[in-house]
Design a protein around this motif. Structure first.
Motif, PDB file in Angstrom:
ATOM      1  N   ASP A  16     -37.080 -15.237 -47.917  1.00 28.64           N
ATOM      2  CA  ASP A  16     -36.391 -16.426 -48.430  1.00 28.64           C
ATOM      3  C   ASP A  16     -37.221 -17.208 -49.443  1.00 28.64           C
ATOM      4  N   ASP A  17     -38.559 -17.171 -49.285  1.00 33.42           N
ATOM      5  CA  ASP A  17     -39.400 -17.952 -50.199  1.00 33.42           C
ATOM      6  C   ASP A  17     -39.741 -17.191 -51.479  1.00 33.42           C
ATOM      7  N   GLY A  18     -39.225 -15.966 -51.621  1.00 28.85           N
ATOM      8  CA  GLY A  18     -39.398 -15.231 -52.864  1.00 28.85           C
ATOM      9  C   GLY A  18     -40.369 -14.073 -52.824  1.00 28.85           C
ATOM     10  N   HIS A  19     -41.200 -13.983 -51.793  1.00 31.57           N
ATOM     11  CA  HIS A  19     -42.182 -12.892 -51.765  1.00 31.57           C
ATOM     12  C   HIS A  19     -41.636 -11.710 -50.972  1.00 31.57           C
ATOM     13  N   TRP A  20     -42.316 -10.568 -51.096  1.00 29.45           N
ATOM     14  CA  TRP A  20     -41.962  -9.377 -50.332  1.00 29.45           C
ATOM     15  C   TRP A  20     -43.022  -9.145 -49.259  1.00 29.45           C
ATOM     16  N   PRO A  21     -42.699  -9.376 -48.014  1.00 31.52           N
ATOM     17  CA  PRO A  21     -43.690  -9.175 -46.946  1.00 31.52           C
ATOM     18  C   PRO A  21     -43.937  -7.691 -46.709  1.00 31.52           C
ATOM     19  N   GLY A  22     -45.161  -7.378 -46.290  1.00 30.13           N
ATOM     20  CA  GLY A  22     -45.506  -5.995 -45.994  1.00 30.13           C
ATOM     21  C   GLY A  22     -46.286  -5.894 -44.699  1.00 30.13           C
ATOM     22  N   ASP A  23     -45.974  -4.942 -43.870  1.00 28.82           N
ATOM     23  CA  ASP A  23     -46.666  -4.768 -42.602  1.00 28.82           C
ATOM     24  C   ASP A  23     -48.019  -4.098 -42.836  1.00 28.82           C
ATOM     25  N   TYR A  24     -49.056  -4.731 -42.349  1.00 26.82           N
ATOM     26  CA  TYR A  24     -50.398  -4.151 -42.459  1.00 26.82           C
ATOM     27  C   TYR A  24     -51.064  -4.226 -41.099  1.00 26.82           C
TER      28      TYR A  24
END
Length: 237
Positions: A16-24
């Protein structure tokens, strides 16, 4: 058409805030760096809600080894690096010294293995920034090396990308001898992490102190140039 499908795909997984989260997930030394940084900058409770902090604690407890420590990653054996950083993380998140018995067990592992002076170099840096380890206990990370001409083969800008991006900020912090605010929790950690009084620690000696669990290449280990018998004929690689 292919480009449109790609755009549609990535637009559906954008936060929602514009970034793309990634699992690390997996490494056990990344969350501590985040929590220590937020704690130093006074933004811990701004960036992380109480719910997030609770879930971080639960994640750490779930990956604690039976002996009380933490490894370099979720399936690794306990190390001083992993155990100290995650212990500190729990304490910064408000967990008491005897929290659920697990925190007390982790502290016992640390003290039984020589205390936090035996943490590896990256750990020494994080603890120094936090204020629970002295900068004099670190081997030099001179930022001036970055001013050397790039054409030199030993210029740090030629390091492997992960090494380069880690040692650049580390050398800056070393040059500034930066230390965060000394709070009551920091004062308490100075007592909890070591086998003796904080003021009596020999920091010069601590520079090369390393727990045996991670001391794969001791600095006094013989090299090819050093004979290991009195006949001066037998060498090791």
């Amino acid at each position: 058409m292919t480009l449109q499908r790609a755009i549609n795909f990535y637009s559906t997984i954008q936060a929602d805030d514009g970034h793309w989260p990634g699992d690390y997930g997996g490494p056990m030394f990344l969350i501590p760096g985040l929590v220590i940084t937020l704690s130093i900058t006074g933004t811990l409770n701004v960036v992380l809600s109480k719910e997030h902090q609770c879930e971080i604690c639960r994640y750490l407890y779930n990956h604690q080894n039976e002996d009380g420590g933490w490894g370099l990653h979720i399936e690794g054996p306990s190390t001083m690096f992993g155990t100290v950083l995650n212990y500190v993380t729990l304490r910064l998140l408000g967990e008491p010294e005897d929290g659920l018995g697990a925190v007390e067990k982790a502290r016992k592992w640390i003290l039984d293995h020589g205390g936090a002076t035996a943490i590896t170099s990256w750990g020494k840096m994080w603890l120094s920034v936090l204020g629970v380890y002295e900068w004099s206990g670190n081997n030099p990370l001179p930022p001036e090396v970055w001013l050397c001409p790039y054409l030199l083969p030993f210029h740090p800008g030629r390091m492997w990308c992960h090494c380069r991006m880690v040692y650049l900020p580390m050398s800056y912090l070393y040059g500034k001898r930066f230390v965060g605010p000394i709070t009551s929790t920091i004062q308490s950690l100075r007592k909890e992490l070591y086998t003796g009084p904080y003021r009596e620690i020999d920091w010069n000696k601590a520079r090369n102190d390393c727990a045996k669990e991670r001391n794969w290449y001791p600095i006094d280990k013989p090299t090819r140039a050093q004979p290991i018998n009195r006949y001066n004929k037998t060498y090791v690689r």
